[in-house]
Design an enzyme around this catalytic site. Structure first.
Site, mmCIF file in Angstrom:
data_model
loop_
_atom_site.group_PDB
_atom_site.id
_atom_site.type_symbol
_atom_site.label_atom_id
_atom_site.label_comp_id
_atom_site.label_asym_id
_atom_site.label_seq_id
_atom_site.Cartn_x
_atom_site.Cartn_y
_atom_site.Cartn_z
ATOM 1 N N ASN A 23 59.127 -9.556 19.138
ATOM 2 C CA ASN A 23 60.209 -8.726 18.648
ATOM 3 C C ASN A 23 59.987 -7.652 17.687
ATOM 4 O OD1 ASN A 23 61.818 -9.674 20.474
ATOM 5 N ND2 ASN A 23 62.823 -11.370 19.316
ATOM 6 N N ARG A 123 76.543 -9.125 24.503
ATOM 7 C CA ARG A 123 75.601 -8.460 24.038
ATOM 8 C C ARG A 123 75.791 -6.799 24.291
ATOM 9 N NH1 ARG A 123 69.784 -11.028 24.425
ATOM 10 N NH2 ARG A 123 69.199 -10.095 22.875
ATOM 11 N N ASP A 308 67.282 -17.944 17.358
ATOM 12 C CA ASP A 308 65.924 -17.859 18.025
ATOM 13 C C ASP A 308 65.437 -19.327 18.097
ATOM 14 O OD1 ASP A 308 66.555 -15.466 19.333
ATOM 15 O OD2 ASP A 308 64.800 -14.496 18.380
ATOM 16 N N ARG A 400 58.154 -14.517 28.998
ATOM 17 C CA ARG A 400 58.506 -13.398 28.448
ATOM 18 C C ARG A 400 58.165 -13.178 26.971
ATOM 19 N NH1 ARG A 400 64.257 -12.927 28.417
ATOM 20 N NH2 ARG A 400 63.399 -11.328 26.953
HETATM 21 N N1 EPU Z 1 76.272 -7.023 18.762
HETATM 22 C C1 EPU Z 1 77.298 -6.228 18.942
HETATM 23 N N2 EPU Z 1 77.237 -4.836 19.106
HETATM 24 C C2 EPU Z 1 76.086 -4.448 19.120
HETATM 25 C C3 EPU Z 1 75.121 -4.950 18.718
HETATM 26 C C4 EPU Z 1 74.885 -6.518 18.838
HETATM 27 O O1 EPU Z 1 78.313 -6.793 18.954
HETATM 28 O O2 EPU Z 1 76.045 -3.000 19.306
HETATM 29 C C5 EPU Z 1 76.566 -8.246 18.740
HETATM 30 C C6 EPU Z 1 75.546 -9.226 19.659
HETATM 31 O O3 EPU Z 1 76.406 -9.397 20.844
HETATM 32 C C7 EPU Z 1 75.127 -10.517 18.863
HETATM 33 C C8 EPU Z 1 75.055 -9.874 17.509
HETATM 34 O O4 EPU Z 1 75.719 -8.790 17.357
HETATM 35 O O5 EPU Z 1 76.141 -11.438 19.007
HETATM 36 C C9 EPU Z 1 73.636 -10.048 16.934
HETATM 37 O O6 EPU Z 1 72.729 -9.274 17.946
HETATM 38 P P1 EPU Z 1 71.532 -8.355 17.652
HETATM 39 O O7 EPU Z 1 71.941 -6.890 18.088
HETATM 40 O O8 EPU Z 1 71.029 -8.612 16.264
HETATM 41 O O9 EPU Z 1 70.569 -9.106 18.859
HETATM 42 P P2 EPU Z 1 69.524 -7.875 19.440
HETATM 43 O O10 EPU Z 1 69.010 -6.966 18.620
HETATM 44 O O11 EPU Z 1 69.828 -7.781 20.907
HETATM 45 C C10 EPU Z 1 67.209 -9.346 18.707
HETATM 46 C C11 EPU Z 1 66.100 -10.376 19.324
HETATM 47 C C12 EPU Z 1 66.718 -11.267 19.876
HETATM 48 C C13 EPU Z 1 67.580 -12.194 18.810
HETATM 49 C C14 EPU Z 1 68.445 -11.388 17.886
HETATM 50 C C15 EPU Z 1 69.029 -12.027 16.882
HETATM 51 C C16 EPU Z 1 64.709 -8.227 19.970
HETATM 52 C C17 EPU Z 1 64.202 -7.841 21.003
HETATM 53 N N3 EPU Z 1 65.523 -9.282 20.122
HETATM 54 O O12 EPU Z 1 68.349 -8.977 19.867
HETATM 55 O O13 EPU Z 1 65.700 -12.182 20.332
HETATM 56 O O14 EPU Z 1 68.158 -13.366 19.323
HETATM 57 O O15 EPU Z 1 68.038 -10.061 17.601
HETATM 58 O O16 EPU Z 1 68.190 -12.387 16.061
HETATM 59 O O17 EPU Z 1 64.404 -8.170 18.899
HETATM 60 C C18 EPU Z 1 64.560 -13.690 21.705
HETATM 61 O O18 EPU Z 1 63.385 -13.140 21.366
HETATM 62 O O19 EPU Z 1 64.666 -14.643 22.627
HETATM 63 C C19 EPU Z 1 65.814 -13.098 21.448
HETATM 64 C C20 EPU Z 1 66.759 -13.055 22.243
#
Ligand code: EPU
Length: 421
Positions: A23, A123, A308, A400
């Site tokens: 990530n 998401r 995670d 992945r």
């Molecule tokens: N959210 C919103 N609106 C947005 C963005 C996020 O409502 O525009 C919500 C999401 O639905 C969720 C929360 O905010 O409920 C947090 O989501 P976040 O955006 O932080 O997650 P992400 O950036 O999509 C990254 C990691 C994930 C990890 C999460 C939380 C990467 C590529 N992915 O996802 O990793 O679970 O942060 O820490 O950095 C994994 O590696 O298995 C994985 C899923």
């Protein structure tokens, strides 16, 4: 389709090396789009998601190659690219959305497929889009795509507050702001180590970002950036998965190359459940002595307990002497592993965001099906602890995010093999 077959119950002893953070690598690779020229990203994990990011950069006319071990990525960004992330790639990897910020900032235009929902929740990317709009981008949603157009070709610095903390959202808007005109202040930012690592990489490219690791980022936009040469941080979630393996009864595992400061919430919980956790030179050693004690855990954005690690920690609590309560606050549907753990004899009930885990003395092996990346890792851990044989199917989820997990666990004494389809 490949499967992982585990003959459980063998004690794990020895040390295991951590790979680079998926990530952190994914947004850092996308950051190359911010500057024309030859970029190098080191300590990249050799994973399916990194290959997907390479395909995505390739589809935009960038040259992407890796060394034979897959740990050094070289990207050549030409003078003109096709700023588009197609559905075929975004649907296989949601993190593709991190190209949005760099494309808008450097190329003034982006067309990126909307990622849609996934196994762990809806998401949405509304915060990414709101942030870009605040920087002056015009955004339209049509035919499943986000179309971004930057009037005049350059974003404009602004003050923007995220409604909720988002990791890739913070990364996208931070990347976008590096080339904006003037100062951007971002509030309520994600504080994950991967955000800090990306900020460090961007600053090495000539960006002017302050405050990474806090809730407020201050970014002074620059006219252009130079190519990237950066080594990504170790993967705290891979490391955490091996730490939980070490905390399972009878095990003694040293996780080498991890950053203990990135793992504080997990280490604290491992100590609470009775594991002996010590920092040693170059790593962290965990000894799991007897059945764990129960505990309550709430997932939270960093520095809280990471979502995670929720599935893997649940496996440990399945074997605790007593009942534990897990509350998942980050994603709404991240308990898909529960039904599979129940097939191994776990006693878990889920009510909305909360899972009550009543510890059992032992798990028993069974065939199970992985639903997402971290759920797969949890099933592997459960298989290691269970009596008898566990077959984890749909290994593509595991691949992945974990680099040859079976090859890392076998030298510790695990009886684990990959059966090729
Ligand atoms: N959210 C919103 N609106 C947005 C963005 C996020 O409502 O525009 C919500 C999401 O639905 C969720 C929360 O905010 O409920 C947090 O989501 P976040 O955006 O932080 O997650 P992400 O950036 O999509 C990254 C990691 C994930 C990890 C999460 C939380 C990467 C590529 N992915 O996802 O990793 O679970 O942060 O820490 O950095 C994994 O590696 O298995 C994985 C899923």
């Amino acid at each position: 389709m490949d499967k992982i077959v585990i003959d459980g119950g063998a004690p794990l002893r020895g040390s295991v090396d951590v790979s680079g953070a998926k990530n952190a690598a994914l947004p850092t690779l996308a950051a190359a789009l911010l500057a024309e020229g030859d970029h190098v990203v080191r300590n990249v994990p050799n994973l399916a998601d990194v290959r997907t990011m390479g395909r995505l950069l390739g589809s935009m006319e960038c040259a992407f190659e890796r060394d034979p071990a897959g740990h050094v990525a070289r990207i050549r960004v030409p003078a003109a690219i096709t700023p588009e992330a197609p559905y075929e790639l975004v649907k296989t990897m949601r993190a593709s959305v991190v190209v949005l910020g760099p494309l808008a900032a450097r190329w003034g235009k982006a067309r990126v497929s909307l990622p849609g929902g996934c196994a762990i929740g809806a998401r949405p990317i509304d915060q990414h889009l709101k942030g870009l709009a605040a920087l002056g981008a015009k955004i339209t949603l049509e035919h499943g795509y986000v179309d971004v157009e930057v009037p005049g070709g350059r974003l404009k610095g602004t003050v923007f507050t995220f409604d909720g903390q988002t990791v890739t959202g913070t990364e996208n808007i931070m990347m976008a702001a590096t080339l904006a005109e003037g100062r951007t202040v971002l509030e309520n930012c994600a504080r994950e180590p991967e955000v800090v690592d990306l900020a460090n990489a961007l600053n090495r490219m000539g960006a002017r970002i302050e405050g990474a690791g806090t809730a407020e980022l201050r970014i002074d936009g620059v006219e252009s950036l130079r190519p990237l040469d950066h080594a990504v941080i170790p993967d705290r979630i891979e490391a955490g998965t091996f730490l939980v393996a070490g905390a399972l009864p009878g095990n003694d595992v040293t996780v080498m190359g991890c950053v203990p400061g990135h793992l504080e919430a997990l280490i604290e919980k491992l100590r609470t459940v009775g594991a002996d956790v010590k920092e040693v030179a170059g790593g962290v050693r965990v000894v799991g002595d007897g059945r764990p004690r129960p505990t309550d855990i709430r997932t939270q954005p960093h520095p809280g307990f990471p979502t995670d690690m929720q599935a893997q920690m649940m496996v440990l609590l399945c074997l605790a002497e007593g009942s534990s309560r897990l509350t998942e606050t980050v994603f709404e549907n991240r308990y898909m592993h529960v039904q599979e753990l129940q097939r191994l004899g776990a006693d878990i009930t889920v009510d909305g965001k909360t899972a009550v885990v009543r510890g059992v003395p032992a798990l028993s092996g069974a065939p199970v099906m992985a639903s997402d990346l971290r759920a797969s890792a949890a099933l592997v851990l459960a298989g290691l602890a269970a009596k008898g044989t566990t077959e984890v199917q749909r290994v593509y989820h595991l691949d992945r995010g974990y680099e040859r997990i079976e090859a890392k666990l076998a030298p510790l004494g695990a009886r684990i093999t990959r059966v090729k389809a």
